[in-house]
Design a protein around this motif. Structure first.
Motif, PDB file in Angstrom:
ATOM      1  N   GLY A 104     -12.480  57.697  25.499  1.00 48.91           N
ATOM      2  CA  GLY A 104     -11.284  58.482  25.793  1.00 48.91           C
ATOM      3  C   GLY A 104     -11.006  58.630  27.274  1.00 48.91           C
ATOM      4  N   GLY A 105     -10.607  59.857  27.642  1.00 52.58           N
ATOM      5  CA  GLY A 105     -10.266  60.142  29.022  1.00 52.58           C
ATOM      6  C   GLY A 105     -11.437  59.966  29.965  1.00 52.58           C
ATOM      7  N   ASP A 106     -12.641  60.194  29.489  1.00 51.31           N
ATOM      8  CA  ASP A 106     -13.845  60.012  30.301  1.00 51.31           C
ATOM      9  C   ASP A 106     -13.922  58.561  30.794  1.00 51.31           C
ATOM     10  OD1 ASP A 106     -16.367  59.976  31.436  1.00 51.31           O
ATOM     11  OD2 ASP A 106     -17.396  60.776  29.695  1.00 51.31           O
ATOM     12  N   GLN A 107     -13.705  57.622  29.880  1.00 55.19           N
ATOM     13  CA  GLN A 107     -13.783  56.205  30.232  1.00 55.19           C
ATOM     14  C   GLN A 107     -12.704  55.822  31.233  1.00 55.19           C
ATOM     15  OE1 GLN A 107     -11.485  53.608  29.421  1.00 55.19           O
ATOM     16  NE2 GLN A 107     -12.788  51.895  30.021  1.00 55.19           N
ATOM     17  N   ARG A 108     -11.472  56.201  30.940  1.00 60.09           N
ATOM     18  CA  ARG A 108     -10.359  55.791  31.798  1.00 60.09           C
ATOM     19  C   ARG A 108     -10.424  56.470  33.160  1.00 60.09           C
ATOM     20  NH1 ARG A 108      -5.670  53.158  31.044  1.00 60.09           N
ATOM     21  NH2 ARG A 108      -6.089  52.991  28.820  1.00 60.09           N
ATOM     22  N   PHE A 109     -10.764  57.767  33.183  1.00 57.73           N
ATOM     23  CA  PHE A 109     -10.840  58.476  34.461  1.00 57.73           C
ATOM     24  C   PHE A 109     -11.933  57.875  35.335  1.00 57.73           C
ATOM     25  CE2 PHE A 109     -12.245  61.804  37.348  1.00 57.73           C
ATOM     26  CZ  PHE A 109     -11.048  62.314  37.813  1.00 57.73           C
ATOM     27  N   ALA A 110     -13.090  57.570  34.738  1.00 56.37           N
ATOM     28  CA  ALA A 110     -14.189  56.996  35.523  1.00 56.37           C
ATOM     29  C   ALA A 110     -13.792  55.644  36.104  1.00 56.37           C
ATOM     30  CB  ALA A 110     -15.430  56.851  34.644  1.00 56.37           C
ATOM     31  N   ARG A 111     -13.178  54.799  35.295  1.00 54.80           N
ATOM     32  CA  ARG A 111     -12.818  53.463  35.779  1.00 54.80           C
ATOM     33  C   ARG A 111     -11.718  53.513  36.828  1.00 54.80           C
ATOM     34  NH1 ARG A 111      -9.248  49.185  34.612  1.00 54.80           N
ATOM     35  NH2 ARG A 111     -10.184  47.170  35.173  1.00 54.80           N
ATOM     36  N   GLU A 112     -10.657  54.265  36.563  1.00 54.74           N
ATOM     37  CA  GLU A 112      -9.530  54.265  37.483  1.00 54.74           C
ATOM     38  C   GLU A 112      -9.829  55.017  38.770  1.00 54.74           C
ATOM     39  OE1 GLU A 112      -5.844  55.255  35.563  1.00 54.74           O
ATOM     40  OE2 GLU A 112      -5.998  53.552  34.197  1.00 54.74           O
ATOM     41  N   SER A 113     -10.737  55.988  38.705  1.00 53.67           N
ATOM     42  CA  SER A 113     -11.173  56.652  39.929  1.00 53.67           C
ATOM     43  C   SER A 113     -11.858  55.666  40.861  1.00 53.67           C
ATOM     44  CB  SER A 113     -12.135  57.798  39.606  1.00 53.67           C
ATOM     45  OG  SER A 113     -11.489  58.831  38.900  1.00 53.67           O
ATOM     46  N   GLU A 114     -12.572  54.705  40.271  1.00 54.49           N
ATOM     47  CA  GLU A 114     -13.309  53.711  41.052  1.00 54.49           C
ATOM     48  C   GLU A 114     -12.413  52.556  41.479  1.00 54.49           C
ATOM     49  OE1 GLU A 114     -16.335  51.056  42.621  1.00 54.49           O
ATOM     50  OE2 GLU A 114     -16.159  53.222  42.467  1.00 54.49           O
ATOM     51  N   VAL A 115     -11.867  51.814  40.510  1.00 50.13           N
ATOM     52  CA  VAL A 115     -11.255  50.525  40.848  1.00 50.13           C
ATOM     53  C   VAL A 115      -9.818  50.647  41.352  1.00 50.13           C
ATOM     54  CG1 VAL A 115     -12.730  49.276  39.234  1.00 50.13           C
ATOM     55  CG2 VAL A 115     -10.469  50.034  38.483  1.00 50.13           C
ATOM     56  N   PHE A 259      -2.665  61.906  40.449  1.00 47.88           N
ATOM     57  CA  PHE A 259      -3.676  61.210  39.653  1.00 47.88           C
ATOM     58  C   PHE A 259      -3.997  62.006  38.387  1.00 47.88           C
ATOM     59  CE2 PHE A 259      -8.139  59.608  38.986  1.00 47.88           C
ATOM     60  CZ  PHE A 259      -7.813  58.274  38.797  1.00 47.88           C
ATOM     61  N   GLY A 260      -4.039  63.329  38.520  1.00 51.13           N
ATOM     62  CA  GLY A 260      -4.238  64.162  37.338  1.00 51.13           C
ATOM     63  C   GLY A 260      -3.092  64.033  36.354  1.00 51.13           C
ATOM     64  N   LEU A 261      -1.859  64.021  36.850  1.00 52.07           N
ATOM     65  CA  LEU A 261      -0.704  63.837  35.967  1.00 52.07           C
ATOM     66  C   LEU A 261      -0.722  62.455  35.316  1.00 52.07           C
ATOM     67  CD1 LEU A 261       2.088  65.445  38.186  1.00 52.07           C
ATOM     68  CD2 LEU A 261       0.983  66.446  36.174  1.00 52.07           C
ATOM     69  N   HIS A 262      -1.146  61.460  36.075  1.00 46.58           N
ATOM     70  CA  HIS A 262      -1.265  60.099  35.556  1.00 46.58           C
ATOM     71  C   HIS A 262      -2.171  60.078  34.321  1.00 46.58           C
ATOM     72  CE1 HIS A 262      -1.406  55.621  36.315  1.00 46.58           C
ATOM     73  NE2 HIS A 262      -2.529  55.752  35.629  1.00 46.58           N
ATOM     74  N   HIS A 263      -3.309  60.746  34.418  1.00 46.44           N
ATOM     75  CA  HIS A 263      -4.245  60.736  33.297  1.00 46.44           C
ATOM     76  C   HIS A 263      -3.800  61.659  32.162  1.00 46.44           C
ATOM     77  CE1 HIS A 263      -7.305  57.950  34.639  1.00 46.44           C
ATOM     78  NE2 HIS A 263      -6.940  58.312  35.850  1.00 46.44           N
ATOM     79  N   PHE A 264      -3.092  62.710  32.493  1.00 43.37           N
ATOM     80  CA  PHE A 264      -2.489  63.530  31.439  1.00 43.37           C
ATOM     81  C   PHE A 264      -1.507  62.691  30.632  1.00 43.37           C
ATOM     82  CE2 PHE A 264       1.025  66.449  30.167  1.00 43.37           C
ATOM     83  CZ  PHE A 264       0.329  67.162  29.201  1.00 43.37           C
ATOM     84  N   ALA A 265      -0.742  61.838  31.315  1.00 47.32           N
ATOM     85  CA  ALA A 265       0.213  60.976  30.619  1.00 47.32           C
ATOM     86  C   ALA A 265      -0.498  59.977  29.710  1.00 47.32           C
ATOM     87  CB  ALA A 265       1.079  60.234  31.638  1.00 47.32           C
ATOM     88  N   HIS A 266      -1.585  59.377  30.201  1.00 47.67           N
ATOM     89  CA  HIS A 266      -2.360  58.473  29.346  1.00 47.67           C
ATOM     90  C   HIS A 266      -2.850  59.202  28.094  1.00 47.67           C
ATOM     91  CE1 HIS A 266      -2.496  54.758  31.548  1.00 47.67           C
ATOM     92  NE2 HIS A 266      -3.120  55.257  32.604  1.00 47.67           N
ATOM     93  N   ALA A 267      -3.377  60.411  28.282  1.00 48.09           N
ATOM     94  CA  ALA A 267      -3.900  61.178  27.154  1.00 48.09           C
ATOM     95  C   ALA A 267      -2.790  61.537  26.166  1.00 48.09           C
ATOM     96  CB  ALA A 267      -4.598  62.440  27.661  1.00 48.09           C
TER      97      ALA A 267
END
Length: 295
Positions: A104-115, A259-267
């Motif tokens: 879920g969000g854990d996976q996407r947040f970890a990856r996008e925070s890095e790459v 970035f927080g809004l970006h991930h809220f949108a994904h969720a």
């Protein structure tokens, strides 16, 4: 070589990014022209290794970032055979756990925070001036690569867009839009998702120079060689001074908020559409919309 413990089917670093010294200038070239230089993780880490090589080389004063072929870059890789979102890479940009095996969000947040966000911030702080040399498409994730450069020289055939609002997402992860475009132009770009050309980008202040396509490489190198005549430490301090001024104008904290809004949108997308975090969009639908690859 910075890269993967398990690179899987993706191409090697040497294939996806070329590195060349031209006197005091290091030319770093994205090299997936058959996919319009779409950025997979192999490319991200190969770019980072190339930039590190240029920083460590005392003979290099200026870095040029270019894209092989007709286009600078169509953005993040959404579906080529080399897409590698589930491959492990050692984190370089942020101190966080690996995204592989997370959900879920854990996976996407970890990856996008890095790459994405982390790497772009890392590259923005490179102490040597960087010039982006842009031709053809510079779409979505490609904007992030151009924007981390200190100067942008564009060919007259260059075009730009951030169409990810079509996905229900408020812009790409490195959300520099209000600072590089101004608030009203940023809203127009995001609200419409439409392409804008090099002359419009220069009018908005996003570009330094627009040159004929046939002269792009030569004119970019001329500018790089002019800058290379300045003291290296003075250039590094001048760059840091301008970056700090941008951050004082809220750029870093604004990016964190976006970035927080970006991930809220994904969720939100995943919740309302059965797990599809991209809101039903893919590489083909984004391309057919007339804007190119997406986030």
């Amino acid at each position: 070589m910075t890269g993967s413990d398990n690179p899987g089917p993706a191409a090697s670093d040497e294939e996806v990014v070329r590195y060349e010294r031209r006197g005091p200038v290091a030319v770093v070239t994205m090299n997936r022209p058959e996919y319009r230089n779409a950025q997979n993780s192999v490319m991200t880490y190969a770019l980072d290794a190339a930039f590190q090589r240029a920083v460590d080389d005392d003979e290099v004063t200026v870095i040029v970032l270019a894209g092989a072929g007709k286009h600078f870059s169509a953005g993040h890789d959404l579906g080529t055979p080399g897409r590698d979102t589930d491959v492990h890479y050692d984190n370089t940009a942020v101190l966080w756990w690996d995204h592989v095996g997370r959900a879920g969000g854990d996976q996407r947040f970890a990856r996008e925070s890095e790459v994405y966000l982390g790497m772009c911030r890392r590259w923005r702080e490179i102490p040597k001036p960087m010039i982006a040399s842009v031709q053809g498409a510079c779409i979505a994730g490609a904007l992030m690569l151009a924007w981390v450069a200190d100067l942008i020289v564009a060919a007259d055939d260059a075009f730009f867009a951030d169409p990810v609002v079509r996905m229900g997402i408020p812009g790409v992860e490195y959300f520099a839009h209000p600072w590089v475009l101004g608030p009203r132009a940023a809203k127009e770009v995001l609200f419409t998702g439409e392409r804008f050309g090099a002359e419009q980008a220069r009018e908005w202040g996003m570009l330094n120079r627009v040159v004929p396509r046939a002269e792009l490489e030569e004119r970019t190198l001329q500018l790089a060689e002019t800058i290379a005549g300045m003291p290296t430490f003075g250039l590094a301090l001048a760059k840091k001074a301008v970056n700090q001024a941008e951050d004082q104008m809220g750029m870093r904290t604004g990016m964190d908020a976006a970035f927080g809004l970006h991930h809220f949108a994904h969720a939100h997308n995943a919740e309302v559409s059965g797990g599809d975090s991209l809101g039903g969009q893919n590489a083909r639908s984004m391309r057919e919309s007339g804007t190119g690859s997406g986030s």
